[in-house]
Design a protein around this motif. Structure first.
Motif: not given
Length: 162
Positions: A141-153
């Motif tokens: 679950i964490g990786v599917h939150l982390m990577l999109p947030l990294l990309f979005w930021g």
């Protein structure tokens, strides 16, 4: 992402790298079937459980996750995220890093992979396998939150540069 959050990621990334070094030594001794510490002469025979694939994965998981946390910590100041998004990025990164590494280090010692509930085609102790499997869900679950947030930021920061 504030400076403290970035430093937390860097410290945890360094901790994962240290864990990877420890697992790397176990992997090394596993391959040699002995503790060999050059330049000290001689060796001590050891019987370390597991398989080569499992120990390699555990070692590489620590390196990969450690470098990822250090990288996010290093560039976190360049990301354009809300306060809440920054906190989610921090915690999802920590959960992803540690809970991908620790079970992967446990797996070869226990003779399980934790990829399927009930053991799947891999065998080993079903209870230990299921424990490892359950610990795999938070980082999934964490990786599917982390990577999109990294990309979005990063994308939001790029758009500011027009």
């Amino acid at each position: 992402m504030n400076e403290r959050e970035r430093q937390i990621l860097i410290v945890n990334g360094a901790g994962l790298l240290l864990g990877s070094i420890l697992v790397g030594w176990v992997f090394f001794f596993f391959l040699l079937k002995a503790m060999v510490l050059w330049p000290i002469p001689g060796n001590v025979p050891v019987d370390i459980p597991g398989d080569e694939r499992g120990w390699r994965m555990a070692h590489m998981e620590g390196l990969t996750q450690g470098l990822l946390l250090i990288g996010i910590g290093a560039i976190g100041g360049q990301l354009r995220l809300s306060r809440r998004q920054s906190r989610v990025l921090l915690w999802s990164s920590l959960v992803t890093g540690w809970l991908f590494f620790l079970p992967s280090a446990f797996g070869p010692m226990a003779g399980v992979r934790g990829l399927a509930f009930g053991g799947g085609p891999f065998g080993g102790d079903v209870t230990l396998n299921n424990l490892m499997y359950v610990f795999g869900w938070p980082p999934m679950i964490g990786v599917h939150l982390m990577l999109p947030l990294l990309f979005w930021g990063a994308l939001r920061r790029l758009r500011e540069m027009r």
